[in-house]
Design an enzyme around this catalytic site. Structure first.
Site, PDB file in Angstrom:
ATOM      1  N   LYS A  62      -0.253   0.619  14.909  1.00 31.96           N
ATOM      2  CA  LYS A  62       1.168   0.494  15.476  1.00 31.96           C
ATOM      3  C   LYS A  62       1.495  -0.518  16.388  1.00 31.96           C
ATOM      4  O   LYS A  62       2.690  -0.890  16.802  1.00 31.96           O
ATOM      5  CB  LYS A  62       1.363   1.922  16.380  1.00 31.96           C
ATOM      6  CG  LYS A  62       1.636   3.124  15.057  1.00 31.96           C
ATOM      7  CD  LYS A  62       2.853   2.840  14.350  1.00 31.96           C
ATOM      8  CE  LYS A  62       2.919   3.574  13.203  1.00 31.96           C
ATOM      9  NZ  LYS A  62       2.540   2.949  11.971  1.00 31.96           N
ATOM     10  N   TYR A  73       3.583   6.555   9.780  1.00 33.93           N
ATOM     11  CA  TYR A  73       2.520   5.581   9.277  1.00 33.93           C
ATOM     12  C   TYR A  73       3.490   4.560   8.864  1.00 33.93           C
ATOM     13  O   TYR A  73       3.226   3.348   9.278  1.00 33.93           O
ATOM     14  CB  TYR A  73       1.690   6.197   8.322  1.00 33.93           C
ATOM     15  CG  TYR A  73       0.429   4.987   8.428  1.00 33.93           C
ATOM     16  CD1 TYR A  73      -0.675   5.045   8.930  1.00 33.93           C
ATOM     17  CD2 TYR A  73       0.386   3.818   7.416  1.00 33.93           C
ATOM     18  CE1 TYR A  73      -1.771   4.173   8.928  1.00 33.93           C
ATOM     19  CE2 TYR A  73      -0.602   2.905   7.434  1.00 33.93           C
ATOM     20  CZ  TYR A  73      -1.597   3.255   8.163  1.00 33.93           C
ATOM     21  OH  TYR A  73      -2.811   2.491   8.129  1.00 33.93           O
ATOM     22  N   TYR A  91      -9.622   5.788   6.585  1.00 27.72           N
ATOM     23  CA  TYR A  91      -9.789   6.394   7.784  1.00 27.72           C
ATOM     24  C   TYR A  91     -10.669   7.452   7.819  1.00 27.72           C
ATOM     25  O   TYR A  91     -10.545   8.572   7.081  1.00 27.72           O
ATOM     26  CB  TYR A  91      -8.521   6.862   8.504  1.00 27.72           C
ATOM     27  CG  TYR A  91      -7.406   5.842   8.962  1.00 27.72           C
ATOM     28  CD1 TYR A  91      -7.502   5.015   9.934  1.00 27.72           C
ATOM     29  CD2 TYR A  91      -6.231   5.255   7.933  1.00 27.72           C
ATOM     30  CE1 TYR A  91      -6.580   4.014  10.353  1.00 27.72           C
ATOM     31  CE2 TYR A  91      -5.421   4.478   8.077  1.00 27.72           C
ATOM     32  CZ  TYR A  91      -5.504   3.830   9.574  1.00 27.72           C
ATOM     33  OH  TYR A  91      -4.714   2.765   9.846  1.00 27.72           O
ATOM     34  N   HIS A 151       0.748  -1.240  -0.058  1.00 24.28           N
ATOM     35  CA  HIS A 151      -0.013  -0.111   0.062  1.00 24.28           C
ATOM     36  C   HIS A 151       0.931   1.225   0.028  1.00 24.28           C
ATOM     37  O   HIS A 151       1.760   1.394   1.015  1.00 24.28           O
ATOM     38  CB  HIS A 151      -0.903  -0.169   0.976  1.00 24.28           C
ATOM     39  CG  HIS A 151      -2.195  -0.881   1.072  1.00 24.28           C
ATOM     40  ND1 HIS A 151      -3.405  -0.625   1.557  1.00 24.28           N
ATOM     41  CD2 HIS A 151      -2.173  -2.127   0.591  1.00 24.28           C
ATOM     42  CE1 HIS A 151      -4.175  -1.721   1.018  1.00 24.28           C
ATOM     43  NE2 HIS A 151      -3.584  -2.327   0.468  1.00 24.28           N
ATOM     44  N   PRO A 153      -5.873   1.305  18.138  1.00 27.60           N
ATOM     45  CA  PRO A 153      -5.487   0.767  16.860  1.00 27.60           C
ATOM     46  C   PRO A 153      -5.294   1.677  15.668  1.00 27.60           C
ATOM     47  O   PRO A 153      -4.913   1.314  14.692  1.00 27.60           O
ATOM     48  CB  PRO A 153      -6.393  -0.408  16.644  1.00 27.60           C
ATOM     49  CG  PRO A 153      -7.539  -0.045  17.589  1.00 27.60           C
ATOM     50  CD  PRO A 153      -7.013   0.618  18.725  1.00 27.60           C
TER      51      PRO A 153
HETATM   52  P1  FAD Z   1      -0.211 -10.879  22.175  1.00 26.20           P
HETATM   53  O1  FAD Z   1      -0.587 -11.062  20.603  1.00 26.20           O
HETATM   54  O2  FAD Z   1      -1.193 -10.553  22.916  1.00 26.20           O
HETATM   55  O3  FAD Z   1       0.363 -12.500  22.343  1.00 26.20           O
HETATM   56  C1  FAD Z   1       0.670 -12.786  23.880  1.00 26.20           C
HETATM   57  C2  FAD Z   1       0.692 -14.298  23.745  1.00 26.20           C
HETATM   58  O4  FAD Z   1       0.761 -14.652  25.164  1.00 26.20           O
HETATM   59  C3  FAD Z   1      -0.823 -14.840  23.650  1.00 26.20           C
HETATM   60  O5  FAD Z   1      -0.749 -15.576  22.828  1.00 26.20           O
HETATM   61  C4  FAD Z   1      -1.552 -15.134  25.335  1.00 26.20           C
HETATM   62  O6  FAD Z   1      -2.124 -16.284  24.987  1.00 26.20           O
HETATM   63  C5  FAD Z   1       0.089 -15.527  25.781  1.00 26.20           C
HETATM   64  N1  FAD Z   1      -0.078 -15.425  27.221  1.00 26.20           N
HETATM   65  C6  FAD Z   1      -0.723 -14.502  27.947  1.00 26.20           C
HETATM   66  N2  FAD Z   1      -0.337 -14.912  29.238  1.00 26.20           N
HETATM   67  C7  FAD Z   1       0.328 -15.817  29.188  1.00 26.20           C
HETATM   68  C8  FAD Z   1       0.731 -16.870  30.312  1.00 26.20           C
HETATM   69  N3  FAD Z   1       0.654 -16.109  31.573  1.00 26.20           N
HETATM   70  N4  FAD Z   1       1.580 -17.693  30.005  1.00 26.20           N
HETATM   71  C9  FAD Z   1       1.958 -17.965  28.681  1.00 26.20           C
HETATM   72  N5  FAD Z   1       1.378 -17.313  27.895  1.00 26.20           N
HETATM   73  C10 FAD Z   1       0.505 -16.267  27.961  1.00 26.20           C
HETATM   74  N6  FAD Z   1      -2.780  -3.865  16.348  1.00 26.20           N
HETATM   75  C11 FAD Z   1      -2.939  -3.289  15.239  1.00 26.20           C
HETATM   76  O7  FAD Z   1      -1.723  -2.838  14.723  1.00 26.20           O
HETATM   77  N7  FAD Z   1      -4.011  -3.183  14.642  1.00 26.20           N
HETATM   78  C12 FAD Z   1      -5.139  -3.756  15.094  1.00 26.20           C
HETATM   79  O8  FAD Z   1      -6.291  -3.683  14.273  1.00 26.20           O
HETATM   80  C13 FAD Z   1      -5.355  -4.559  16.151  1.00 26.20           C
HETATM   81  N8  FAD Z   1      -6.409  -4.780  16.652  1.00 26.20           N
HETATM   82  C14 FAD Z   1      -6.251  -5.425  18.058  1.00 26.20           C
HETATM   83  C15 FAD Z   1      -7.468  -5.828  18.673  1.00 26.20           C
HETATM   84  C16 FAD Z   1      -7.437  -6.411  20.112  1.00 26.20           C
HETATM   85  C17 FAD Z   1      -8.730  -7.090  20.458  1.00 26.20           C
HETATM   86  C18 FAD Z   1      -6.272  -6.747  20.607  1.00 26.20           C
HETATM   87  C19 FAD Z   1      -5.974  -7.234  21.997  1.00 26.20           C
HETATM   88  C20 FAD Z   1      -4.915  -6.021  19.973  1.00 26.20           C
HETATM   89  C21 FAD Z   1      -4.908  -5.557  18.847  1.00 26.20           C
HETATM   90  N9  FAD Z   1      -4.087  -4.970  18.147  1.00 26.20           N
HETATM   91  C22 FAD Z   1      -3.871  -4.496  16.871  1.00 26.20           C
HETATM   92  C23 FAD Z   1      -2.712  -5.002  18.825  1.00 26.20           C
HETATM   93  C24 FAD Z   1      -1.939  -6.059  18.278  1.00 26.20           C
HETATM   94  O9  FAD Z   1      -2.733  -7.330  18.047  1.00 26.20           O
HETATM   95  C25 FAD Z   1      -0.817  -6.501  19.037  1.00 26.20           C
HETATM   96  O10 FAD Z   1      -0.061  -5.353  19.435  1.00 26.20           O
HETATM   97  C26 FAD Z   1       0.080  -7.723  19.014  1.00 26.20           C
HETATM   98  O11 FAD Z   1      -0.829  -8.872  19.173  1.00 26.20           O
HETATM   99  C27 FAD Z   1       0.944  -7.930  19.997  1.00 26.20           C
HETATM  100  O12 FAD Z   1       1.627  -9.169  19.959  1.00 26.20           O
HETATM  101  P2  FAD Z   1       2.425  -9.804  21.105  1.00 26.20           P
HETATM  102  O13 FAD Z   1       2.933 -10.989  20.722  1.00 26.20           O
HETATM  103  O14 FAD Z   1       3.227  -8.888  21.976  1.00 26.20           O
HETATM  104  O15 FAD Z   1       1.175 -10.018  22.289  1.00 26.20           O
HETATM  105  C1  PHB Z   2      -6.954  -3.745  10.270  1.00 21.30           C
HETATM  106  O1  PHB Z   2      -6.851  -4.052   9.226  1.00 21.30           O
HETATM  107  O2  PHB Z   2      -7.351  -4.578  11.204  1.00 21.30           O
HETATM  108  C2  PHB Z   2      -6.462  -2.503  10.776  1.00 21.30           C
HETATM  109  C3  PHB Z   2      -5.738  -1.581   9.680  1.00 21.30           C
HETATM  110  C4  PHB Z   2      -5.257  -0.404  10.229  1.00 21.30           C
HETATM  111  C5  PHB Z   2      -5.592  -0.009  11.519  1.00 21.30           C
HETATM  112  C6  PHB Z   2      -6.137  -0.898  12.431  1.00 21.30           C
HETATM  113  C7  PHB Z   2      -6.429  -1.843  12.093  1.00 21.30           C
HETATM  114  O3  PHB Z   2      -5.265   1.186  11.872  1.00 21.30           O
END
Ligand code: FAD
Ligand code: PHB
Length: 389
Positions: A296, A384, A200, A72, A292
């Site tokens: 980021k 971005y 957006y 994109h 979100p």
């Molecule tokens: P996570 O993806 O949370 O992974 C952490 C892992 O640790 C999980 O699998 C969990 O099960 C595991 N865990 C937790 N506790 C324990 C424990 N005690 N012991 C062992 N394992 C454990 N970001 C965007 O950029 N765009 C979005 O649209 C967006 N939508 C999101 C929607 C939701 C509902 C959420 C919660 C987050 C969203 N995010 C989004 C943020 C993005 O998904 C996260 O920043 C990303 O998943 C971070 O990755 P991570 O591996 O650090 O954490």
């Molecule tokens: C998504 O595609 O889920 C998405 C894209 C851009 C954002 C947040 C979520 O800023």
């Protein structure tokens, strides 16, 4: 059991770190609380910065992303029926890639399985012990049986609700938080995206986002109140509300269909400092959360992984600990900039319950400034596509 690095959490941060370390011959064990299907069932981020796509290539897991991801080169911003484009390539020379977090995670799981790396699911009661000593270890249970792993380092990649952050004593930890008075209701539908770039949108009814995963999979979001239940939103009500918030031409062109996923995410900005305590390092959502808006979350998790991976690599290859000693400082410097961008972009596009008529005029003035100023567009585009590591 003994390993070099115990990674708590098998989300994208933990898996990416384990794969990068594996490429350099550094052993790790990943402990994940949930099942693989549960982790893959979570629909989250969709936009990858160059830093993350480069890391995935370095980790040897980018073939499918390079084939199936969508470059994109810009994004659209609308307010009411007004719409303008910010051209990332022109302003920065870079672009972003649309490829879902679910797919990134799936590719990382496959790589971990191919390399026969230790990845344990359904792990309960993880306790990080003696992280401030030279001999840390981690205890946990699987199916009621207790286990212990001794290690050199622990990476806390267990998300916002994990145990790693809480292991750092209160006296050494500072937390900074802003909770937004709204959430995002997200819908995934097997319909062609309304536009080939993200839109957006802001409107008197609130924020909306038109995003996608591929040519027949759309991801849409609308701002909603935090106390709502996704189950109370029918598909028809969602589509009607989305159409109210995007320009008429896009609303008319929108192809609607049944939702295949619908969920509400609260919006929060959060940072914990420091991101290191002794031999424990926090990565990703375990240390920080962004709203979100601006995509980021996953990308900031990836920059943490980059700094930690390089620090650990330096340590194991040369015995020098400069990289790991500077980890928290380096990671936080970039985290705060991503926090600022996500907070700014959220503030620009959402309706707030206590917003005055003056506040709304300020949002419109800022949108018009962004529309007309190449300098403002360049600053937005620079953030971005992702600040350099
Ligand atoms: P996570 O993806 O949370 O992974 C952490 C892992 O640790 C999980 O699998 C969990 O099960 C595991 N865990 C937790 N506790 C324990 C424990 N005690 N012991 C062992 N394992 C454990 N970001 C965007 O950029 N765009 C979005 O649209 C967006 N939508 C999101 C929607 C939701 C509902 C959420 C919660 C987050 C969203 N995010 C989004 C943020 C993005 O998904 C996260 O920043 C990303 O998943 C971070 O990755 P991570 O591996 O650090 O954490
Ligand atoms: C998504 O595609 O889920 C998405 C894209 C851009 C954002 C947040 C979520 O800023």
């Amino acid at each position: 059991m003994k390993t070099q690095v115990v990674i708590v959490g098998g989300g994208p941060s933990g898996l990416l770190l384990s794969q990068l370390l594996h490429m350099r011959g550094i052993d790790s064990v990943v402990l994940e609380r949930r099942t693989k299907d549960y982790v893959l069932g979570r629909i989250r981020a969709g936009v990858l910065e160059r830093g993350l796509t480069d890391l995935l290539r370095e980790a040897g897991v980018a073939d499918r992303m390079d084939r199936e991801g969508f470059p994109h080169h810009g994004t659209l911003i609308s307010y009411g029926d007004e719409m303008f484009r910010i051209n990332f390539s022109e302003h920065t020379g870079h672009m972003v890639t649309v490829y879902g977090q679910t797919e990134v995670t799936r590719d990382l799981y496959e790589a971990r399985e191919r390399s026969c790396g230790a990845l344990l699911f359904n792990v309960d009661h993880v306790v990080i012990q003696d992280a401030d000593s030279d001999a840390p270890h981690v205890t946990y249970e699987i199916a009621g049986v207790s286990h212990r792993i001794d290690c050199d380092f622990i990476a806390g990649c267990d998300g916002f609700h994990g145990v790693s952050r809480a292991t750092i004593p209160y006296r050494v930890r500072s937390e900074y938080e802003k909770v937004y008075p709204f959430g995002w209701l997200g819908v995934l539908s097997e319909t062609p995206p309304v536009n080939d770039e993200l839109i957006y949108a802001t409107s008197p009814a609130g924020f909306a986002l038109c995003s996608m995963r591929n040519s027949n999979l759309s991801r849409y979001y609308i701002q909603c109140s935090v106390d709502e239940d996704a189950a109370n939103w029918s598909d028809d009500a969602f589509w009607a509300e989305l159409k109210r918030r995007i320009p008429a031409a896009q609303a008319d062109a929108l192809v609607t269909g049944p939702s295949i996923e619908k969920s509400i995410a609260p919006l929060r900005s959060f940072v914990t400092e420091p991101m290191q305590w002794g031999r424990l390092f926090l990565c990703g959502d375990a240390a920080h959360i962004v709203p979100p808006t601006g995509a980021k979350g996953l990308n900031t998790a990836a920059s943490d992984v980059h700094y930690l991976y390089h620090g650990l690599r330096q340590f194991y290859e040369t015995g020098i600990s400069d990289g790991i000693d500077a980890y928290s400082h380096k990671a936080l410097a970039r985290v705060w900039k991503a926090e600022r961008f996500s907070w700014w972009f959220s503030s620009l596009l959402h309706r707030y319950p206590d917003q005055t008529a003056f506040d709304i005029k300020m949002q419109i003035a800022e949108l018009e400034f962004l529309r007309s100023s190449p300098a403002a567009q360049k600053a937005m585009a620079e953030n971005y596509v992702g600040l350099p590591y």
